[in-house]
Design an enzyme around this catalytic site. Structure first.
Site, PDB file in Angstrom:
ATOM      1  N   LYS A  22       0.851  -1.208   0.000  1.00  0.00           N
ATOM      2  CA  LYS A  22       0.000   0.000   0.000  1.00  0.00           C
ATOM      3  C   LYS A  22       0.881   1.249   0.000  1.00  0.00           C
ATOM      4  O   LYS A  22       0.667   2.175  -0.792  1.00  0.00           O
ATOM      5  CB  LYS A  22      -0.883   0.002   1.241  1.00  0.00           C
ATOM      6  CG  LYS A  22      -1.562   1.339   1.528  1.00  0.00           C
ATOM      7  CD  LYS A  22      -2.489   1.317   2.733  1.00  0.00           C
ATOM      8  CE  LYS A  22      -1.809   1.551   4.041  1.00  0.00           C
ATOM      9  NZ  LYS A  22      -1.488   2.940   4.373  1.00  0.00           N
ATOM     10  N   ASN A  23       1.890   1.266   0.873  1.00  0.00           N
ATOM     11  CA  ASN A  23       2.674   2.491   1.067  1.00  0.00           C
ATOM     12  C   ASN A  23       3.734   2.726   0.000  1.00  0.00           C
ATOM     13  O   ASN A  23       4.443   3.728   0.043  1.00  0.00           O
ATOM     14  CB  ASN A  23       3.281   2.506   2.467  1.00  0.00           C
ATOM     15  CG  ASN A  23       2.200   2.699   3.528  1.00  0.00           C
ATOM     16  OD1 ASN A  23       1.048   2.983   3.198  1.00  0.00           O
ATOM     17  ND2 ASN A  23       2.551   2.502   4.772  1.00  0.00           N
ATOM     18  N   CYS A 117      -5.399  12.400  12.528  1.00  0.00           N
ATOM     19  CA  CYS A 117      -6.071  11.100  12.442  1.00  0.00           C
ATOM     20  C   CYS A 117      -5.954  10.445  13.818  1.00  0.00           C
ATOM     21  O   CYS A 117      -5.367  11.002  14.732  1.00  0.00           O
ATOM     22  CB  CYS A 117      -5.443  10.246  11.342  1.00  0.00           C
ATOM     23  SG  CYS A 117      -3.952   9.415  11.833  1.00  0.00           S
ATOM     24  N   ARG A 122      -0.318  14.427  12.966  1.00  0.00           N
ATOM     25  CA  ARG A 122       0.140  14.191  11.578  1.00  0.00           C
ATOM     26  C   ARG A 122       0.287  15.479  10.763  1.00  0.00           C
ATOM     27  O   ARG A 122      -0.299  15.656   9.722  1.00  0.00           O
ATOM     28  CB  ARG A 122      -0.809  13.250  10.845  1.00  0.00           C
ATOM     29  CG  ARG A 122      -1.194  11.995  11.555  1.00  0.00           C
ATOM     30  CD  ARG A 122      -0.116  10.948  11.623  1.00  0.00           C
ATOM     31  NE  ARG A 122       0.312  10.430  10.360  1.00  0.00           N
ATOM     32  CZ  ARG A 122      -0.266   9.398   9.715  1.00  0.00           C
ATOM     33  NH1 ARG A 122      -1.336   8.873  10.220  1.00  0.00           N
ATOM     34  NH2 ARG A 122       0.198   8.957   8.582  1.00  0.00           N
ATOM     35  N   ASP A 305       4.531   0.633  12.201  1.00  0.00           N
ATOM     36  CA  ASP A 305       3.331  -0.022  11.657  1.00  0.00           C
ATOM     37  C   ASP A 305       3.208  -1.475  12.089  1.00  0.00           C
ATOM     38  O   ASP A 305       2.217  -2.128  11.765  1.00  0.00           O
ATOM     39  CB  ASP A 305       3.324   0.049  10.123  1.00  0.00           C
ATOM     40  CG  ASP A 305       3.114   1.464   9.640  1.00  0.00           C
ATOM     41  OD1 ASP A 305       3.312   1.718   8.438  1.00  0.00           O
ATOM     42  OD2 ASP A 305       2.785   2.333  10.462  1.00  0.00           O
ATOM     43  N   ARG A 397      -8.746  -0.586   4.499  1.00  0.00           N
ATOM     44  CA  ARG A 397      -7.896   0.441   3.871  1.00  0.00           C
ATOM     45  C   ARG A 397      -6.537  -0.133   3.514  1.00  0.00           C
ATOM     46  O   ARG A 397      -5.885   0.329   2.583  1.00  0.00           O
ATOM     47  CB  ARG A 397      -7.697   1.613   4.845  1.00  0.00           C
ATOM     48  CG  ARG A 397      -8.951   2.348   5.205  1.00  0.00           C
ATOM     49  CD  ARG A 397      -8.644   3.600   5.959  1.00  0.00           C
ATOM     50  NE  ARG A 397      -7.555   4.326   5.296  1.00  0.00           N
ATOM     51  CZ  ARG A 397      -6.979   5.404   5.792  1.00  0.00           C
ATOM     52  NH1 ARG A 397      -7.388   5.873   6.965  1.00  0.00           N
ATOM     53  NH2 ARG A 397      -6.016   6.017   5.153  1.00  0.00           N
TER      54      ARG A 397
HETATM   55  C1  EPZ Z   1       4.041   7.019   6.510  1.00  0.00           C
HETATM   56  O1  EPZ Z   1       3.206   8.019   7.054  1.00  0.00           O
HETATM   57  C2  EPZ Z   1       3.167   5.784   6.343  1.00  0.00           C
HETATM   58  N1  EPZ Z   1       2.081   6.078   5.408  1.00  0.00           N
HETATM   59  C3  EPZ Z   1       2.609   5.378   7.708  1.00  0.00           C
HETATM   60  O2  EPZ Z   1       1.870   4.175   7.517  1.00  0.00           O
HETATM   61  C4  EPZ Z   1       3.781   5.097   8.650  1.00  0.00           C
HETATM   62  O3  EPZ Z   1       3.278   4.779   9.933  1.00  0.00           O
HETATM   63  C5  EPZ Z   1       4.689   6.331   8.731  1.00  0.00           C
HETATM   64  O4  EPZ Z   1       5.118   6.718   7.403  1.00  0.00           O
HETATM   65  C6  EPZ Z   1       5.937   6.093   9.580  1.00  0.00           C
HETATM   66  O5  EPZ Z   1       6.668   5.018   9.039  1.00  0.00           O
HETATM   67  C7  EPZ Z   1       2.339   6.060   4.084  1.00  0.00           C
HETATM   68  O6  EPZ Z   1       3.459   5.838   3.640  1.00  0.00           O
HETATM   69  C8  EPZ Z   1       1.168   6.350   3.173  1.00  0.00           C
HETATM   70  P1  EPZ Z   1       5.894  10.429   8.626  1.00  0.00           P
HETATM   71  P2  EPZ Z   1       3.727   9.549   7.097  1.00  0.00           P
HETATM   72  O7  EPZ Z   1       5.783  11.688   7.856  1.00  0.00           O
HETATM   73  O8  EPZ Z   1       4.626   9.805   5.952  1.00  0.00           O
HETATM   74  C9  EPZ Z   1       5.978  13.849  11.928  1.00  0.00           C
HETATM   75  C10 EPZ Z   1       0.048   2.732   7.770  1.00  0.00           C
HETATM   76  O9  EPZ Z   1      -0.399   2.170   8.781  1.00  0.00           O
HETATM   77  N2  EPZ Z   1       5.823  14.789  10.805  1.00  0.00           N
HETATM   78  O10 EPZ Z   1       7.051   9.530   8.355  1.00  0.00           O
HETATM   79  O11 EPZ Z   1       2.531  10.418   7.252  1.00  0.00           O
HETATM   80  C11 EPZ Z   1       4.764  12.932  12.116  1.00  0.00           C
HETATM   81  O12 EPZ Z   1       3.794  13.570  12.905  1.00  0.00           O
HETATM   82  C12 EPZ Z   1       0.467   4.179   7.844  1.00  0.00           C
HETATM   83  O13 EPZ Z   1       0.213   2.177   6.656  1.00  0.00           O
HETATM   84  C13 EPZ Z   1       5.822  16.170  11.077  1.00  0.00           C
HETATM   85  O14 EPZ Z   1       5.925  16.594  12.232  1.00  0.00           O
HETATM   86  O15 EPZ Z   1       4.558   9.575   8.425  1.00  0.00           O
HETATM   87  C14 EPZ Z   1       5.369  11.736  12.790  1.00  0.00           C
HETATM   88  O16 EPZ Z   1       5.493  11.990  14.166  1.00  0.00           O
HETATM   89  C15 EPZ Z   1       0.148   4.795   9.203  1.00  0.00           C
HETATM   90  N3  EPZ Z   1       5.695  17.038  10.036  1.00  0.00           N
HETATM   91  C16 EPZ Z   1       6.763  11.634  12.172  1.00  0.00           C
HETATM   92  O17 EPZ Z   1       7.027  12.918  11.615  1.00  0.00           O
HETATM   93  C17 EPZ Z   1       5.603  16.606   8.737  1.00  0.00           C
HETATM   94  O18 EPZ Z   1       5.516  17.449   7.821  1.00  0.00           O
HETATM   95  C18 EPZ Z   1       6.893  10.597  11.051  1.00  0.00           C
HETATM   96  O19 EPZ Z   1       5.795  10.781  10.186  1.00  0.00           O
HETATM   97  C19 EPZ Z   1       5.618  15.216   8.483  1.00  0.00           C
HETATM   98  C20 EPZ Z   1       5.738  14.333   9.531  1.00  0.00           C
END
Ligand code: EPZ
Length: 417
Positions: A22-23, A117, A122, A305, A397
């Site tokens: 998916k990702n 979410c 996020r 995850d 999802r």
């Molecule tokens: C990706 O989400 C994945 N989703 C998530 O999978 C996964 O849990 C996550 O990466 C961490 O590995 C997809 O790839 C579609 P991040 P993402 O940006 O990119 C903070 C699932 O279950 N952050 O790596 O949204 C954020 O709050 C899903 O398949 C900021 O502060 O996660 C978090 O604490 C859930 N500002 C950390 O960084 C930003 O602009 C990592 O988030 C972006 C992120």
């Protein structure tokens, strides 16, 4: 039908095939926006998030077609509306991944802020900051990100946190920027590498994907390409944990061990015997697993995850486990539901202490987010009696035909209500 009825107590046994990731599929589908020629994708998983993104891309003018082998063709040649509306974005946060490609391709984009979410606030500030570093003029108005850029310019970008979709958005935008971009503190997840491989097949010039420094030399246009989506490492891990929790013996086909080593290490620590081949992983677990502690962190460390799934395993393991969640601020909601099944879990801040119980008793529980749902299904597979998991739209999802695949392994599970 929004519930799963599970009658626990069966040791999973047999073989299933793992779907595409998916990702990886989500960012790669957005990469189609970067080219006027079609992008043909194989091994795209049939998931609610994928169909949501297809609706979003279709609304922009991307022509979507499926071939006989369920291969997906995305043709953005007639892209006309660089807008991602709230109605769709609020159902799938990964829609933010259209921002970089639209800005690079059209010079403008209007993308609804994803909002928070269940697992955390996020924010997308790092996506915006990186695009501004490339010269984009971005402001937020009435809940929408309004972005403009005549032509993005290559820049050196250091993301304060490791962000997976942030890295992906910036990498896609940089492909068509003028000059060279360097993304430092980049995410190293295998899905980032899969996206980079697809972009390179489209003519992008990218070095360093999979490391924490990615260099992209902008080009004037990208071509079409054909790409096969990588296997889903989280689906793989989920099925392996389910087999370990039930004391089973399974073989997972069409997957790869090299993308989830940290998870395999933890399963071995729990007492599982694991054998890997080029495109399959087999797991055998005799008796009750040993408790395993873990700490989530960006790849190649243990993936956030997979935290919820291991918590379910630890609920019935021998000993006490300490699980520390360092990525998201609210990713323990499955613990409250596991306690309804009799689990012994103490939460303190971002740490959960799980005392293994001899058994869990079936009950009705409620899914709150995608991986929490998987955790509750695993717990239901080992609980005595019947467990009903409600709100399983969360599960749909991210897991393709999960009840069919689990039934193939002998689980007593069906969709009801
Ligand atoms: C990706 O989400 C994945 N989703 C998530 O999978 C996964 O849990 C996550 O990466 C961490 O590995 C997809 O790839 C579609 P991040 P993402 O940006 O990119 C903070 C699932 O279950 N952050 O790596 O949204 C954020 O709050 C899903 O398949 C900021 O502060 O996660 C978090 O604490 C859930 N500002 C950390 O960084 C930003 O602009 C990592 O988030 C972006 C992120």
């Amino acid at each position: 039908m929004n519930k799963l009825l599970i009658r626990g107590g069966v040791r999973l046994a047999g073989e299933v095939s793992i779907s595409g990731a998916k990702n990886a599929a989500l960012p790669i589908m957005c990469a189609a926006l970067l080219s006027t020629a079609p992008l043909r994708l194989a091994n795209v998983p049939h998931l609610r998030d994928v169909t949501t993104l297809l609706s979003l891309l279709g609304g922009m003018g991307v022509a979507v077609s499926l071939d006989a082998k369920l291969g997906l063709e995305l043709d953005a040649g007639k892209l006309h509306t660089p807008v991602a509306p709230y109605e769709l974005v609020r159902t799938m946060r990964a829609s933010i991944l259209v921002l970089g490609p639209l800005l690079a391709r059209c010079g403008e984009a209007r993308v609804s802020l994803p909002g928070g979410c269940a697992i955390g606030q996020r924010p997308v500030d790092l996506h915006i900051k990186g695009l501004q570093a490339m010269g984009a003029d971005i402001h937020v108005e009435h809940g929408y990100i309004i972005a403009r850029a005549k032509r993005l310019k290559g820049a050196r970008i250091f993301t304060d946190l490791v962000t997976v979709t942030g890295t992906e958005n910036l990498m896609m935008a940089a492909c068509l920027a003028e000059g060279t971009s360097v993304i430092e503190n980049a995410a190293r997840e295998p899905e980032v590498v899969d996206l980079a491989n697809c972009l390179k097949a489209m003519g992008a010039k990218i070095e360093g994907a999979g490391s924490d420094t990615i260099t992209i030399e902008g080009v004037s246009a990208l071509s079409g390409a054909a790409h096969r989506i990588m296997p889903d490492r989280i689906e793989t891990g989920t099925f392996l944990v389910a087999a370990a929790a039930t004391g089973g013996s399974v073989r997972l086909r069409n997957t790869s061990s090299g993308i989830l080593e940290a998870v395999l290490d933890k399963l071995r620590e729990a007492g599982a015997r694991i054998t890997v081949e080029s495109d399959s992983i087999a797991l055998e677990m005799d008796g009750t697993p040993q408790s395993v502690s873990l700490r989530t962190a960006p790849y190649p460390a243990f993936p956030t995850d997979m935290q919820a799934q291991f918590m379910a395993l630890d609920c019935i393991a021998r000993g006490t486990a300490v699980l520390t969640e360092t990525i998201f601020e609210n990713r323990f909601m499955h613990a409250l539901e596991l306690q309804r099944l009799g689990a012994n879990i103490e939460i303190s801040g971002n740490t959960a202490v799980v005392k293994g119980a001899a058994k869990l008793d079936g009950a009705s529980v409620m899914a709150t987010d995608l991986r929490a749902s998987a955790s509750l299904v695993i717990a239901g597979l080992v609980a005595t009696g019947e467990t009903v998991v409600e709100r399983i739209y969360h599960l749909d999802r991210g897991y393709e035909c999960i009840e069919e695949k689990l039934s193939q392994l002998g689980a007593r599970i069906k969709r009801i209500g």
